[in-house]
Design a protein around this motif. Structure first.
Motif, mmCIF file in Angstrom:
data_model
loop_
_atom_site.group_PDB
_atom_site.id
_atom_site.type_symbol
_atom_site.label_atom_id
_atom_site.label_comp_id
_atom_site.label_asym_id
_atom_site.label_seq_id
_atom_site.Cartn_x
_atom_site.Cartn_y
_atom_site.Cartn_z
ATOM 1 N N ASN A 58 69.599 -41.970 41.448
ATOM 2 C CA ASN A 58 68.736 -41.616 40.330
ATOM 3 C C ASN A 58 67.890 -40.382 40.662
ATOM 4 O O ASN A 58 66.684 -40.345 40.432
ATOM 5 N N GLY A 59 68.563 -39.377 41.198
ATOM 6 C CA GLY A 59 67.878 -38.124 41.507
ATOM 7 C C GLY A 59 68.835 -36.954 41.383
ATOM 8 O O GLY A 59 70.048 -37.119 41.348
ATOM 9 N N ARG A 60 68.262 -35.772 41.321
ATOM 10 C CA ARG A 60 69.098 -34.566 41.323
ATOM 11 C C ARG A 60 69.540 -34.322 42.759
ATOM 12 O O ARG A 60 68.720 -34.051 43.630
ATOM 13 N N LEU A 61 70.833 -34.451 42.978
ATOM 14 C CA LEU A 61 71.397 -34.470 44.318
ATOM 15 C C LEU A 61 71.924 -33.097 44.717
ATOM 16 O O LEU A 61 72.823 -32.548 44.081
ATOM 17 N N ILE A 62 71.347 -32.547 45.802
ATOM 18 C CA ILE A 62 71.777 -31.281 46.383
ATOM 19 C C ILE A 62 72.547 -31.626 47.651
ATOM 20 O O ILE A 62 71.963 -32.103 48.618
ATOM 21 N N THR A 63 73.854 -31.397 47.669
ATOM 22 C CA THR A 63 74.664 -31.819 48.812
ATOM 23 C C THR A 63 74.732 -30.774 49.918
ATOM 24 O O THR A 63 74.893 -31.115 51.078
ATOM 25 N N ARG A 64 74.668 -29.487 49.576
ATOM 26 C CA ARG A 64 74.851 -28.368 50.511
ATOM 27 C C ARG A 64 76.248 -28.352 51.117
ATOM 28 O O ARG A 64 76.454 -27.790 52.207
ATOM 29 N N ASP A 65 77.236 -28.915 50.417
ATOM 30 C CA ASP A 65 78.608 -28.834 50.905
ATOM 31 C C ASP A 65 79.214 -27.483 50.524
ATOM 32 O O ASP A 65 78.559 -26.642 49.908
ATOM 33 N N LYS A 66 80.463 -27.256 50.913
ATOM 34 C CA LYS A 66 81.102 -25.958 50.696
ATOM 35 C C LYS A 66 81.227 -25.599 49.224
ATOM 36 O O LYS A 66 81.253 -24.420 48.850
ATOM 37 N N GLU A 67 81.303 -26.623 48.379
ATOM 38 C CA GLU A 67 81.438 -26.379 46.942
ATOM 39 C C GLU A 67 80.080 -26.263 46.253
ATOM 40 O O GLU A 67 80.025 -26.101 45.030
ATOM 41 N N ALA A 68 79.011 -26.343 47.021
ATOM 42 C CA ALA A 68 77.650 -26.313 46.461
ATOM 43 C C ALA A 68 77.514 -27.358 45.354
ATOM 44 O O ALA A 68 76.963 -27.106 44.285
ATOM 45 N N THR A 69 78.014 -28.547 45.652
ATOM 46 C CA THR A 69 78.035 -29.619 44.654
ATOM 47 C C THR A 69 76.621 -30.061 44.302
ATOM 48 O O THR A 69 75.768 -30.242 45.164
ATOM 49 N N PHE A 70 76.415 -30.224 43.012
ATOM 50 C CA PHE A 70 75.114 -30.650 42.501
ATOM 51 C C PHE A 70 75.335 -31.734 41.447
ATOM 52 O O PHE A 70 76.156 -31.577 40.540
ATOM 53 N N PHE A 71 74.627 -32.840 41.591
ATOM 54 C CA PHE A 71 74.701 -33.929 40.619
ATOM 55 C C PHE A 71 73.349 -34.055 39.926
ATOM 56 O O PHE A 71 72.323 -34.202 40.595
ATOM 57 N N GLN A 128 69.772 -18.900 53.197
ATOM 58 C CA GLN A 128 70.932 -18.948 54.085
ATOM 59 C C GLN A 128 70.510 -19.403 55.476
ATOM 60 O O GLN A 128 71.173 -20.243 56.096
ATOM 61 N N MET A 129 69.394 -18.863 55.965
ATOM 62 C CA MET A 129 68.904 -19.258 57.286
ATOM 63 C C MET A 129 68.548 -20.741 57.334
ATOM 64 O O MET A 129 68.967 -21.472 58.239
ATOM 65 N N LEU A 130 67.758 -21.190 56.364
ATOM 66 C CA LEU A 130 67.244 -22.554 56.392
ATOM 67 C C LEU A 130 68.307 -23.598 56.080
ATOM 68 O O LEU A 130 68.412 -24.617 56.779
ATOM 69 N N PHE A 131 69.091 -23.360 55.059
ATOM 70 C CA PHE A 131 69.989 -24.410 54.574
ATOM 71 C C PHE A 131 71.414 -24.320 55.121
ATOM 72 O O PHE A 131 72.123 -25.324 55.143
ATOM 73 N N ASN A 132 71.842 -23.129 55.545
ATOM 74 C CA ASN A 132 73.195 -22.972 56.081
ATOM 75 C C ASN A 132 73.204 -22.747 57.591
ATOM 76 O O ASN A 132 73.929 -23.425 58.326
ATOM 77 N N GLU A 170 76.605 -33.608 67.661
ATOM 78 C CA GLU A 170 77.986 -33.832 67.237
ATOM 79 C C GLU A 170 78.109 -34.129 65.739
ATOM 80 O O GLU A 170 78.987 -33.595 65.060
ATOM 81 N N LYS A 171 77.242 -35.003 65.221
ATOM 82 C CA LYS A 171 77.328 -35.344 63.801
ATOM 83 C C LYS A 171 76.988 -34.120 62.955
ATOM 84 O O LYS A 171 76.058 -33.375 63.267
ATOM 85 N N LYS A 172 77.726 -33.925 61.892
ATOM 86 C CA LYS A 172 77.502 -32.771 61.038
ATOM 87 C C LYS A 172 76.146 -32.881 60.354
ATOM 88 O O LYS A 172 75.849 -33.877 59.692
ATOM 89 N N LEU A 173 75.321 -31.871 60.517
ATOM 90 C CA LEU A 173 73.957 -31.892 60.000
ATOM 91 C C LEU A 173 73.800 -30.958 58.801
ATOM 92 O O LEU A 173 74.604 -30.051 58.585
ATOM 93 N N GLY A 174 72.756 -31.208 58.017
ATOM 94 C CA GLY A 174 72.400 -30.301 56.932
ATOM 95 C C GLY A 174 73.267 -30.373 55.702
ATOM 96 O O GLY A 174 73.200 -29.500 54.830
#
Length: 444
Positions: free
Chosen positions: A6-19, A345-349, A360-364
Motif C-alpha cells: 500500500n505504497g508507491r514502490l520504487i524498486t531501483r531495478d534495471k527497468e526502473a520499475t515503479f508501482f 546516480q551516485m546515491l541510488f546506483n 555479497e547480497k545485492k544491495l540498493g
C-alpha cells in the motif's frame, strides 16, 4: 514471510520499475517478490503485513563514507579552538578528540550513530574510524554496536603516522585483526577494509607496512586531496601528485575507496579510472570545512569514475548530502543543469555498486534475491509521482525524518518510528553521560 504494501514502490531495478500501489514480499534475509499490493497479498495471505499507508517504499540508503567517532563532537566547545584552515580543524578538533577517545567512547558513539542511521533509513554504513586514545579493540566496539542495532556495516581504522610509529603499527594491527574476524563471518552483515588517514600523514614506509598486512581481496579506505595542503605535501616530499604516489605504491584498485579527491588533476583522474578505484564525495563536509568543491561532475561524466556519496560524519541522513550535492555543483560551476542526474546516480546506483564490491547480497534494489533492506517514508506529495520524477520528489520532498519503517536483512528494525528490540532511552542516556566524560577529558 513479511509484506510491505500500500505504497508507491520504487524498486531501483534495471527497468526502473515503479508501482503506484506496490508491495514487497520478504522471505528471510532476501526479497521474494515485488508487485502490486493486491497480487502479493493474494499470493501470500498468511504473511505479516506492514501498511505503508500510501507512503513511499524503497531500498534502504547506503552511506559510503562516515566517521562514527565524530558523534560526540555535536555541541562540543574546545578551549582555545579557533581554526583558520583545514589543518587547524584537524589538529585542534578531530585529532584532539580521537586522541582522547577510549573504548567506551567508541562503543557508545557507535550505538548512537547506528541508531540514528536506522531512524534515517540508512541500512548500510561504511565507516572510517580513529581513536588514538585507545586503538586495540576499538573496531570490535563498533562491530558490537552494529550487531546490537542490526545495521550492515564495513569498518576500518584510520592508520596514520601523526602519533608515531608504534601507534601506526597498532592501527595496522587493529585493521588486520578485524579484517580476519569479518572474513570469518557468514552473515554478510560486516566487512572490513584497511583504513588510512591521508597521504600527508603516511610515509612510504608506513604505506608499505599497511600493504603487507592487507589481503589481496581487501582494499584501502583513504582520504585523498581533501585540502590543498595534502597536495603541497606530496609535491614537496615526493615530487609527485598524491594519486601518482599511491599508484606507485600499489594502493589503488577495484577494492580501494578514495574519499573527497577535491584537488586532483586530470592525469590523477585517469589513474583512478584506469585502476577502477572508487571515489566518494561528501558535499556537506567539504563546504563546512571550507576545503573546496571537487570536480565530481568531470570525474563522473568525462572520466567514468565510479563515484558515490557519503556524509563524512557531518550527519547520518544521506538525503542531506543528496540535497547539498545537488546545489554545490550548480553554484560552483555556475551551471543550472549540473548534478540533476549525477547526484541521484551516485546515491541510488553507484553507492550500491560500490558496497557490493564487499557485500555479497545485492544491495540498493528491490528485486527477487536482493537483500531485504527496505524503508518506508511518510510522504504523499503535492504532485503526481511517476517513475520519471521520483528523484525530484525525494530531492525536494523527503528526508531521513520522513522514514517510518526500516527493515535490514529481513529484520524489522524500526516500525512506525519506534526502533525495535532495544532500550532507546538507555542508549541516549548512556551516550550523553559518556559524551560529558569525553568533553571533560578533552578540556581538562
Amino acid at each position: 514471510m513479511l509484506l510491505i504494501g500500500n505504497g508507491r514502490l520504487i524498486t531501483r531495478d534495471k527497468e526502473a520499475t515503479f508501482f503506484d500501489n506496490g508491495c514487497v514480499a520478504i522471505d528471510g534475509q532476501k526479497i521474494k517478490a515485488v508487485g502490486t499490493t493486491m497480487e502479493l497479498r493474494e499470493g501470500f495471505p498468511e504473511a505479516e503485513y506492514i501498511d505503508a499507508k500510501g507512503g513511499v517504499i524503497m531500498p534502504g540508503f547506503i552511506n559510503m563514507h562516515n566517521h562514527i567517532y565524530s558523534t560526540f563532537a555535536r555541541g562540543l566547545t574546545i578551549n582555545g579552538y579557533h581554526p583558520k584552515n583545514f589543518m587547524d580543524i584537524l589538529e585542534g578538533q578531530w585529532w584532539r578528540i580521537d586522541r582522547t577517545l577510549n573504548l567506551q567512547d567508541s562503543y557508545h558513539s557507535a550505538k548512537i550513530a547506528y541508531l540514528d542511521s536506522i531512524q534515517n533509513g540508512v541500512t548500510t554504513v561504511f565507516d572510517h574510524h580513529a581513536s588514538y586514545g585507545s586503538i586495540e579493540g576499538s573496531l570490535t566496539q563498533l562491530s558490537n554496536a552494529a550487531e546490537e542495532l542490526g545495521v550492515r556495516t564495513c569498518l576500518c581504522y584510520e592508520v596514520s603516522d601523526r602519533d608515531g610509529e608504534e601507534k601506526m603499527k597498532a592501527a595496522v594491527k587493529e585493521n588486520a585483526t578485524f579484517i580476519k574476524a569479518s572474513a570469518a563471518r557468514t552473515d554478510d552483515m560486516q566487512k572490513a577494509m584497511m583504513g588510512m588517514h591521508a597521504a600527508f600523514t603516511l610515509s612510504d614506509k608506513s604505506l608499505e607496512y599497511c600493504a603487507a598486512y592487507t589481503p589481496k581481496d581487501v582494499g584501502y579506505h583513504i582520504h585523498i586531496a581533501e585540502d590543498i595542503a595534502d597536495v603541497y605535501d606530496s609535491l614537496a616530499k615526493y615530487g609527485k601528485p598524491i594519486v601518482n604516489r599511491l599508484y606507485d605504491l600499489g594502493i589503488l584498485g577495484k577494492q580501494t575507496m578514495a574519499g573527497h579527491c577535491i584537488h586532483i588533476n586530470p592525469h590523477e583522474m585517469e589513474l583512478l579510472r584506469d585502476t577502477n578505484t572508487m571515489v566518494v564525495t561528501n558535499p556537506e563536509s567539504n563546504m563546512g570545512n571550507a576545503v573546496g568543491c571537487p570536480p565530481a561532475m568531470r570525474m563522473l561524466n568525462e572520466y567514468g569514475i565510479l563515484m558515490g556519496l557519503g556524509t563524512d560524519g557531518y550527519t547520518n541522513d544521506v538525503t542531506e548530502s543528496y540535497k547539498v550535492g545537488n546545489i554545490i555543483h550548480k553554484h560552483h560551476l555556475a551551471d543550472p543543469n549540473a548534478a540533476w542526474t549525477e547526484m541521484p546516480q551516485m546515491l541510488f546506483n553507484n553507492n550500491p555498486q560500490m558496497a557490493n564490491r564487499y557485500f555479497e547480497k545485492k544491495l540498493g534494489v528491490l528485486e527477487p534475491d536482493a537483500a531485504a533492506d527496505v524503508i518506508v517514508l511518510d510522504y504523499k506529495g503535492p504532485t503526481p509521482m511517476t517513475k520519471e520524477n521520483i528523484n525530484s520528489h525525494i530531492l525536494f520532498g523527503m528526508n531521513g525524518g520522513a522514514v517510518t519503517d526500516t527493515i535490514i536483512n529481513g529484520e524489522i528494525r524500526m516500525r512506525n518510528r519506534e526502533v525495535q528490540g532495544i532500550d532507546q532511552e538507555k542508549i541516549w542516556h548512556d551516550a550523553q553521560t559518556q559524551a560529558q566524560s569525553l568533553w571533560s577529558r578533552i578540556n581538562g
